[in-house]
Design a protein around this motif. Structure first.
Motif, PDB file in Angstrom:
ATOM      1  N   LEU A  86       2.300  -0.215  -6.310  1.00  0.00           N
ATOM      2  CA  LEU A  86       2.416   1.022  -5.515  1.00  0.00           C
ATOM      3  C   LEU A  86       1.098   1.727  -5.209  1.00  0.00           C
ATOM      4  N   PRO A  87       0.289   2.060  -6.211  1.00  0.00           N
ATOM      5  CA  PRO A  87      -0.898   2.866  -5.900  1.00  0.00           C
ATOM      6  C   PRO A  87      -1.813   2.187  -4.897  1.00  0.00           C
ATOM      7  N   ALA A  88      -2.049   0.892  -5.096  1.00  0.00           N
ATOM      8  CA  ALA A  88      -2.942   0.180  -4.204  1.00  0.00           C
ATOM      9  C   ALA A  88      -2.424   0.237  -2.774  1.00  0.00           C
ATOM     10  N   ARG A  92      -2.731   3.544  -0.973  1.00  0.00           N
ATOM     11  CA  ARG A  92      -4.088   3.894  -0.597  1.00  0.00           C
ATOM     12  C   ARG A  92      -4.474   3.243   0.731  1.00  0.00           C
ATOM     13  N   LYS A  93      -4.012   2.015   0.937  1.00  0.00           N
ATOM     14  CA  LYS A  93      -4.492   1.278   2.105  1.00  0.00           C
ATOM     15  C   LYS A  93      -3.619   1.453   3.338  1.00  0.00           C
ATOM     16  N   ARG A  94      -2.353   1.734   3.138  1.00  0.00           N
ATOM     17  CA  ARG A  94      -1.422   1.677   4.263  1.00  0.00           C
ATOM     18  C   ARG A  94      -1.783   2.696   5.344  1.00  0.00           C
ATOM     19  N   ILE A  95      -1.776   2.240   6.580  1.00  0.00           N
ATOM     20  CA  ILE A  95      -1.959   3.153   7.707  1.00  0.00           C
ATOM     21  C   ILE A  95      -0.574   3.482   8.243  1.00  0.00           C
ATOM     22  N   THR A  96      -0.246   4.760   8.284  1.00  0.00           N
ATOM     23  CA  THR A  96       1.106   5.123   8.689  1.00  0.00           C
ATOM     24  C   THR A  96       1.195   5.158  10.211  1.00  0.00           C
ATOM     25  N   PRO A  97       2.406   4.965  10.727  1.00  0.00           N
ATOM     26  CA  PRO A  97       2.588   5.072  12.186  1.00  0.00           C
ATOM     27  C   PRO A  97       2.108   6.441  12.688  1.00  0.00           C
ATOM     28  N   TYR A  98       2.262   7.450  11.829  1.00  0.00           N
ATOM     29  CA  TYR A  98       1.825   8.784  12.238  1.00  0.00           C
ATOM     30  C   TYR A  98       0.321   8.809  12.508  1.00  0.00           C
ATOM     31  N   GLN A  99      -0.430   8.113  11.646  1.00  0.00           N
ATOM     32  CA  GLN A  99      -1.883   8.093  11.838  1.00  0.00           C
ATOM     33  C   GLN A  99      -2.255   7.366  13.111  1.00  0.00           C
ATOM     34  N   ILE A 100      -1.520   6.287  13.394  1.00  0.00           N
ATOM     35  CA  ILE A 100      -1.783   5.546  14.632  1.00  0.00           C
ATOM     36  C   ILE A 100      -1.516   6.469  15.823  1.00  0.00           C
TER      37      ILE A 100
END
Ligand SMILES: Nc1ncnc2c1ncn2[C@@H]1O[C@H](COP(=O)(O)OP(=O)(O)OP(=O)(O)O)[C@@H](O)[C@H]1O
Ligand SMILES: [Mg+2]
Lengths: 366, 237
Positions: free
Chosen positions: A6-8, A11-19
């Motif tokens: 989970l933590p890793a 940290r890395k995931r780019i959310t659709p919101y950010q896109i």
């Protein structure tokens, strides 16, 4: 999913919101750059005189917004609520000024050949402002007593709904009492809306109206006074203490309800002054006159960082300038200035919800 | 007549009865300590005395005045100041402004200045940090500020809620020394502590609070030798 992963991943995931954020941001920047290029480089639609006119009207409307914005920000800082009825506090002030000027216009003096407003132009202006300020102050204080205080301690949404209700109530009450028609403010003998100083820019005249300069200077004086009250006086210290923690403030011997009342009074004073200025400078008022400036001031409060006083001033001036320079700069219809202002609200909420100067968050748990 | 008399006070949070008939007295000039475990109701007792909570029944009398029927901000004027649990300094205000707020209800400028000098003498660290924003102080400095701020009210009765919490032993020592000194200069103190060892050393008398009720009321000396206190609160067998 194994828990250790989970933590890793977070940290890395780019959310659709950010896109979406990036796409909207780049799209917006590209649009602005393209329009600015068209207007400033290709078409050269306006000369420097016109830009100066835009900038001046931006500063004037910005300073009026600032007076209203402070009301949102002070109340937010103290109660963590948006006083949506604040625009109506502004509106009643404008009406009070209007009626006082009307009365002074028809009040004969001496032999009866001249009206009070002609013989005593300066005292008339002062009387108009006193009436507007007093009316808005009383309205603001009464609003808190009747619509907000009984709901103190309720979930945050509850006083918000009450605020919207109070706003609609005041609009309708004003329409019932004062009529649905637009009212035109008297053109004061001492402050004629059509007169002013004329500058020459590139051989073209630029009129700087007396009312505009008066509005701007009075607003700045009031804003500086407000800032000094909050930073330097005993009441200001008490307001900041209450804003941080009401219970600890009470332990200092601060009458928290009294400070809240006075905060609404101060907000009312500034909104009332803004209402009378609005009438004097722009000329027309009606029962719904508070709506647009109110929502603009709210936008400015969010833009500057709600709860933050310098932010309120900065946000208001910025918004005033953007909405008066924006339509010209982007080569759009001037009717679209409100659209530009509210696009700013949306953009701020997407990219920097804490505003330019950032909300100073309170330690208080709600 | 005691300076403070709390009699049979019941305080509720909603339906939860946190104080189940607490009675205690504080004589003028004393240091009285209230010890007890987590959730015993110590903080609730202090908050009820200073008016932040209203008891459902019972009386709280300070020098003949009923505090249970007085608003929190008016109780300060009667000479009660509190150092809340977790200090509660105004973190966005400066040290100087925090101290000013301590004297909020006072108008005797000369005496306020003397008290400020006294506070800065007790806590020289605050003098160095006078114009600093309180939120940037260390925990120990914030405790000094909260204590100094309460002293700025020139209280007759000082309520302290766990001043030792989260502080290094050496700082705890110095805070307790300060309390002793403040007491010597005429301020009566009601001290809530989990650090029973330290509290019983400076107190004249003590109360042990257990689940909202007073379990023991004795002199500090006797409590230090009480088998139950030694076992539960002092950790000595
Ligand atoms: N705001 C609140 N709402 C509901 N219950 C509460 C509230 N504050 C305290 N309580 C309850 O009241 C009881 C007494 O709490 P209190 O804070 O007085 O304990 P305390 O003796 O100060 O403990 P500690 O040493 O941990 O600070 C506890 O059971 C607590 O859970
Ligand atoms: Mg506690």
């Amino acid at each position: 999913m194994p828990e250790s992963a989970l933590p890793a991943r977070t940290r890395k995931r780019i959310t659709p919101y950010q896109i979406a954020q990036v796409v909207i941001g780049l799209g917006f920047l590209a649009f602005v750059a393209w329009r600015l290029y068209e207007v400033l480089v290709v078409e050269r639609t306006y000369g420097p005189d016109t830009w100066l006119k835009f900038a001046i009207s931006g500063l004037i409307i910005g300073s009026v917004y600032a007076l209203i914005t402070i009301g949102y920000t002070l109340v937010y800082a103290i109660l963590r609520m948006i006083n949506f009825a604040h625009s109506e506090v502004f509106m009643v002030g404008a009406f009070a000024g209007f009626f006082v000027f009307e009365a002074l216009k028809s009040l004969p003096v001496g032999t009866g050949e001249h009206a009070f407003i002609e013989v005593y132009p300066i005292p008339s202006i002062i009387l108009g402002f006193v009436a507007g300020i007093a009316t808005s102050m009383v309205t603001g204080v009464a609003l808190e007593r009747i619509a907000y205080r009984p709901l103190r301690g309720a979930p945050r949404l509850v006083p918000l709904i009450s605020a919207v209700g109070a706003s609609i109530f005041l609009q309708n009450a004003a329409q019932l009492m004062f009529g649905p028609q637009r009212r035109t403010f008297v053109n004061l003998p001492a402050l004629d809306r059509n007169l002013g100083w004329t500058l020459t820019v590139g051989e073209k005249p630029v009129l700087i109206t007396y009312t505009g300069v008066f509005t701007f200077i009075l607003a700045i004086v009031l804003l500086i006074s407000l800032y000094l009250i909050v930073q330097r006086t005993r009441l200001g210290r008490a307001m900041r203490a209450v804003s941080e923690n009401k219970q600890t403030a009470a332990l200092m011997g601060i009458d928290v309800d009294g400070v809240i009342s006075r905060t609404f009074a101060i907000s009312g004073v500034l909104a009332g002054a803004a209402g009378v200025m609005w009438g004097i400078h722009y000329g027309q008022i009606h029962a719904y006159v508070g709506f647009i400036p109110g929502i603009k001031a709210f936008t400015a409060a969010v833009l500057g960082g709600i709860g933050n006083i310098p932010g309120a001033m900065l946000g208001s001036m910025t918004l005033g300038l953007i909405e008066s320079l924006g339509p010209g700069g982007l080569g759009m219809d001037f009717q679209l200035k409100d659209v530009i202002a509210f696009s700013i609200l949306v953009l701020v909420l997407i990219f920097r919800p804490s505003g330019i100067l950032g909300e100073v968050l309170s330690e208080e748990k709600l | 007549m005691p300076l403070l008399e709390v009699r049979d006070v019941h305080t509720y949070y909603g339906n939860i009865e946190a104080l189940k008939g607490v009675s205690l007295t504080v004589e003028k000039g004393e240091i009285v300590t209230l010890i007890g475990g987590n959730g015993a109701g110590k903080t609730t007792t202090l908050r009820t005395i200073c008016g932040l909570l209203k008891p459902r029944s019972g009386t709280i009398v300070l020098d003949g005045k009923d505090l249970a029927r007085t608003k929190a901000h008016e109780i300060v004027n009667l000479g009660v100041a509190m150092v809340p649990e977790g200090r509660g300094v105004f973190s966005r205000l400066t040290v100087a402004e925090n101290l000013d707020l301590g004297a909020y209800t006072r108008t005797d400028r000369g005496a306020i200045r003397r008290d400020l000098e006294m506070v800065l003498r007790l806590f020289p660290r605050l003098k160095e940090r006078f114009r600093q924003i309180a939120g940037t102080l260390s925990g120990g400095e914030q405790q000094m500020l909260a204590t100094g701020r309460a002293l700025m009210a020139h209280p007759r009765l000082l309520l302290m809620d766990e001043p030792s919490m989260g502080l290094a032993p050496i700082l705890v020592e110095s805070i307790f020394d300060t309390l002793r000194e403040v007491n010597r200069e005429g301020t009566t103190i009601l001290l809530v502590e989990q650090n029973a060892h330290m509290a019983l050393q400076i107190a004249n008398r003590g109360y042990v609070l257990q689940t909202g009720q007073i379990a023991l009321a004795k002199s500090a000396e006797e409590l230090q030798h009480d088998p139950m206190v030694r076992k539960v609160y002092l950790g000595i067998d």
